[in-house]
Design an enzyme around this catalytic site. Structure first.
Site, PDB file in Angstrom:
ATOM      1  N   TYR A  65     -42.280  57.178  -1.990  1.00 15.07           N
ATOM      2  CA  TYR A  65     -41.694  58.525  -2.302  1.00 15.07           C
ATOM      3  C   TYR A  65     -42.727  59.412  -2.896  1.00 15.07           C
ATOM      4  CZ  TYR A  65     -36.908  59.780  -1.891  1.00 15.07           C
ATOM      5  OH  TYR A  65     -35.558  60.490  -1.619  1.00 15.07           O
ATOM      6  N   GLU A  67     -42.292  63.103  -3.766  1.00 15.77           N
ATOM      7  CA  GLU A  67     -42.357  64.393  -4.045  1.00 15.77           C
ATOM      8  C   GLU A  67     -43.015  65.256  -4.688  1.00 15.77           C
ATOM      9  OE1 GLU A  67     -38.498  64.124  -5.663  1.00 15.77           O
ATOM     10  OE2 GLU A  67     -37.247  64.289  -3.644  1.00 15.77           O
ATOM     11  N   ASP A 242     -43.367  82.850  13.228  1.00 15.08           N
ATOM     12  CA  ASP A 242     -42.868  81.454  13.527  1.00 15.08           C
ATOM     13  C   ASP A 242     -43.543  81.451  14.877  1.00 15.08           C
ATOM     14  OD1 ASP A 242     -41.590  79.423  14.670  1.00 15.08           O
ATOM     15  OD2 ASP A 242     -39.738  80.096  14.074  1.00 15.08           O
ATOM     16  N   THR A 271     -43.890  74.171  14.262  1.00 14.14           N
ATOM     17  CA  THR A 271     -43.606  72.779  14.231  1.00 14.14           C
ATOM     18  C   THR A 271     -44.957  72.235  14.665  1.00 14.14           C
ATOM     19  OG1 THR A 271     -42.965  73.139  16.431  1.00 14.14           O
ATOM     20  CG2 THR A 271     -41.288  72.887  15.152  1.00 14.14           C
ATOM     21  N   LYS A 274     -44.899  70.691  19.473  1.00 12.50           N
ATOM     22  CA  LYS A 274     -44.488  71.441  20.806  1.00 12.50           C
ATOM     23  C   LYS A 274     -45.804  71.557  21.410  1.00 12.50           C
ATOM     24  CE  LYS A 274     -40.336  73.668  19.321  1.00 12.50           C
ATOM     25  NZ  LYS A 274     -40.171  73.838  18.035  1.00 12.50           N
ATOM     26  N   ARG A 280     -43.415  64.661  15.436  1.00 16.00           N
ATOM     27  CA  ARG A 280     -42.224  65.731  15.355  1.00 16.00           C
ATOM     28  C   ARG A 280     -42.239  66.207  13.755  1.00 16.00           C
ATOM     29  NH1 ARG A 280     -38.259  67.102  18.154  1.00 16.00           N
ATOM     30  NH2 ARG A 280     -39.449  66.203  19.770  1.00 16.00           N
TER      31      ARG A 280
HETATM   32  N1  DSN Z   1     -35.500  73.320  19.811  1.00 13.81           N
HETATM   33  C1  DSN Z   1     -36.687  74.185  19.695  1.00 13.81           C
HETATM   34  C2  DSN Z   1     -36.889  74.870  21.265  1.00 13.81           C
HETATM   35  O1  DSN Z   1     -36.507  74.137  21.916  1.00 13.81           O
HETATM   36  O2  DSN Z   1     -37.144  75.663  21.248  1.00 13.81           O
HETATM   37  C3  DSN Z   1     -36.724  75.263  18.633  1.00 13.81           C
HETATM   38  O3  DSN Z   1     -35.600  74.899  17.764  1.00 13.81           O
END
Ligand code: DSN
Length: 478
Positions: A65, A67, A242, A271, A274, A280
Site C-alpha cells: 500500500y 497512498e 486528453d 492512458t 494505447k 494499462r
Molecule cells: N476505451 C477507450 C477507447 O477505446 O477509445 C477510451 O475510453
C-alpha cells in the site's frame, strides 16, 4: 528484446503455477495470447506491450500500500514504491518535456478525475479558503462549506461532442464528469467534418467554461493545441488536453509544435496502454502551477497506487525514450494513411475523407450496414474493430453507423504500408459481402446480418498468412 526462449520457460512455469490454483484462469490467459496472435487487431485504443513491460506487472510490488506521494505516504515502508514511482515520473517528464508528471492513475478515467479535481481545487477551493482566511476545508464553517460545495457543482466544462469523436469523460451524462459539471459540446464542421476552431471559440465565449477540454477518442485528424490555448486564454478557461489516444505520437515526436499539447495545455491526461504501448493505466502531466493539486489525486479520487503498474510504466517510458519509438510512431501514422487510402480506393467513405493520425473512422452506411453489423461481420472473419458513432449518427451510440480502425497494434507487430493495403482489401471484402438482415416486420435490421462462409474462410486464411509473417512475441513458445 530479452531472450524470448528463456522467457518462454518462465511463462510456462508461471502458467502451470497459476493452473494448479485455478486452471480456468491459466487456460484463459493462454487462449488470450492465441486469440491475439491469430487476429488482425485494429482497435485504435489497443496495443501490444513489450514482454519486459508485461513481466514487470507480475511482481510483489503489487502487494504494497502506498497512498500519498513519493516521500509523503500514509503507510510505512514505501521506499521501493517511492523508487519506482519517482523513476516513472522522471521518464515521463523527460519523454514529454513536462514540468510535472503524476503516474498513479489506474486508467484514463481516473487520470481525468484527478485532473478535474486538481483544477477545481486550484480555481475554486483554494480561492474560497483564502477568502475565508482558513487553511483547509475542515476549518470552514458548515455554512461556508455548503457554499463551497455549491460552487464545486456550479462549474462549466466545454468538450468535443461524443459523435464528433469526444470522450465520455469530457462531461457527458453517462459519466460522473457529466454530473460534476454543466457541460456543453463543440462539434465538427457539417461539411468537412473537421474541427471548426471558430465554432469552438464562439461556444467558449458564450458558455465561459472553467475547463476547455481538447482531445478525442474517435477523431481521425490532428488538433492545433496552440489555437485551443488561445481560445481558452481569451475566455479565462483552463486548457486540459486528453491525449489518451495519441500520446504515443507525441512521445514519438510525430505531433510537434502546435500539435504537441504539452507546451500549450495547463493540464494533460493520458492512458499509458494505447499508442504509448505501456501497461494499462493513466497519467497526468501538468505545469508546475498545478503540481501540488494533482499530487492530492490519491486519496482524493484514487485508491492506492499500483506499484507494479507504476514500475511497468517506468519500463515502458524508458522504451519510448529510445530512438526506435520515434520510428514506430511515424510508422503508425503512415500505416493509418495507407489503410485509409486502401479503403477509399475500394469505395469506402471515411469520416473527414481520410486520416492524419493513428485512426480511421469508416462510415458503414455505404455498405447498408450499421456499425454493429460491420463490427460483428469483421470479427467473424478475424478482424477485431469496434463500432463507433459518426457525426450526427442516425443509429445512435449503440448500433452506430461507423467502425473505428487503428494501426498502433499492427504496427507493433511490424505491419508495413503495403500490408495495410492488404488489410484494407480484407475489410472491404467482408463489408461488401455482408448484408443487413431485415427484422420480422420487414424493417431494416440493425443487429443481424448475413455473410457467406466462403468469404469468412477466404479472409481468415489470407489474414492468417499475413499474420504468420509478423508474429506476435516472436520466439515466445506458449
Ligand atoms: N476505451 C477507450 C477507447 O477505446 O477509445 C477510451 O475510453
Amino acid at each position: 528484446m530479452p531472450d524470448a526462449e528463456a522467457l518462454s520457460g518462465a511463462y510456462h512455469t508461471l502458467l502451470s503455477a497459476i493452473g494448479e490454483v485455478e486452471p480456468r484462469v491459466a487456460e484463459a490467459t493462454r487462449a488470450e495470447l492465441a486469440d491475439q496472435r491469430s487476429s488482425l487487431k485494429l482497435i485504435a485504443s489497443e496495443n501490444y506491450a513489450s514482454l519486459p513491460v508485461l513481466a514487470t506487472m507480475g511482481t510483489w510490488l503489487s502487494d504494497k500500500y502506498a497512498e500519498g506521494t513519493v516521500g509523503h505516504r500514509f503507510y510505512a515502508g514505501c521506499q521501493n514504491i517511492d523508487t519506482v514511482e519517482a523513476v516513472a515520473a522522471e521518464h515521463a517528464r523527460e519523454l514529454f518535456g513536462a514540468e510535472y508528471a503524476y503516474v498513479q492513475p489506474h486508467s484514463g478515467i481516473d487520470a481525468n478525475l484527478v485532473a478535474f479535481w486538481a483544477i477545481l481545487a486550484h480555481h475554486v477551493e483554494t480561492p474560497a479558503l483564502a477568502e475565508h482566511g482558513v487553511k483547509g476545508v475542515n476549518d470552514l464553517s458548515e455554512q461556508d462549506w455548503e457554499t463551497l460545495r455549491r460552487k464545486f457543482g456550479d462549474q462549466r466544462l466545454l468538450g468535443m461532442s461524443l459523435d464528433a469523436g469526444g470522450h465520455l469523460t469530457h462531461g457527458f451524462r453517462p459519466n460522473v464528469s457529466g454530473k460534476m459539471f454543466h457541460q456543453r459540446s463543440y462539434g465538427t464542421d457539417p461539411e468537412t467534418q473537421l474541427l471548426d476552431y471558430d465554432a469552438v471559440a464562439s461556444a467558449a465565449r458564450e458558455f465561459k467554461p472553467l475547463i476547455l477540454v481538447a482531445g478525442y477518442s474517435a477523431y481521425p485528424r490532428r488538433v492545433n493545441f496552440a489555437k485551443m490555448r488561445e481560445i481558452a486564454d481569451e475566455v479565462g478557461a483552463v486548457l486540459m488536453v486528453d491525449m489518451a489516444h495519441f500520446s504515443g505520437l507525441v512521445a514519438g515526436k510525430v505531433f510537434t509544435g502546435d500539435e504537441d499539447p504539452i507546451p500549450h495545455a495547463h493540464v494533460v491526461t493520458t492512458t499509458t496502454h494505447k499508442s504509448l504501448r505501456g501497461p494499462r493505466g493513466g497519467m497526468v502531466l501538468a505545469s508546475q502551477e498545478y503540481a501540488a493539486d494533482v499530487d492530492r489525486g490519491c486519496p482524493m479520487v484514487l485508491g492506492g497506487p499500483l506499484g507494479n503498474v507504476m514500475a511497468a510504466k517506468a519500463v515502458a517510458f524508458a522504451e519510448a525514450r529510445r530512438p526506435e519509438f520515434q520510428t514506430y510512431a511515424s510508422a503508425v501514422v503512415d500505416n493509418a494513411r495507407a489503410l485509409a487510402e486502401g479503403l477509399m480506393n475500394r469505395g469506402a467513405t471515411l469520416v473527414t475523407g481520410g486520416t492524419d493520425n493513428h485512426l480511421v473512422l469508416l462510415d458503414t452506411s455505404n455498405y447498408g450496414l450499421t456499425g454493429r453489423q460491420a463490427e460483428a461481420a469483421l470479427l467473424d472473419a478475424g478482424i477485431v474493430t469496434n463500432r463507433n458513432a459518426v457525426p450526427n449518427d442516425p443509429n445512435g451510440a449503440w448500433y452506430t453507423t461507423g467502425v473505428r480502425l487503428g494501426t498502433p497494434a499492427l504496427t507493433s507487430r511490424g505491419f508495413t504500408v503495403s500490408d495495410m493495403d492488404d488489410v484494407a482489401a480484407l475489410i472491404s471484402d467482408v463489408l461488401s459481402a455482408t448484408s443487413a438482415r431485415p427484422t420480422k416486420d420487414g424493417k431494416p435490421g440493425k443487429a443481424r446480418y448475413d455473410l457467406a462462409d466462403d468469404v469468412v474462410e477466404h479472409v481468415r486464411t489470407t489474414a492468417e498468412s499475413l499474420l504468420s509473417t509478423r508474429p506476435l512475441y516472436p520466439g515466445l513458445s506458449i
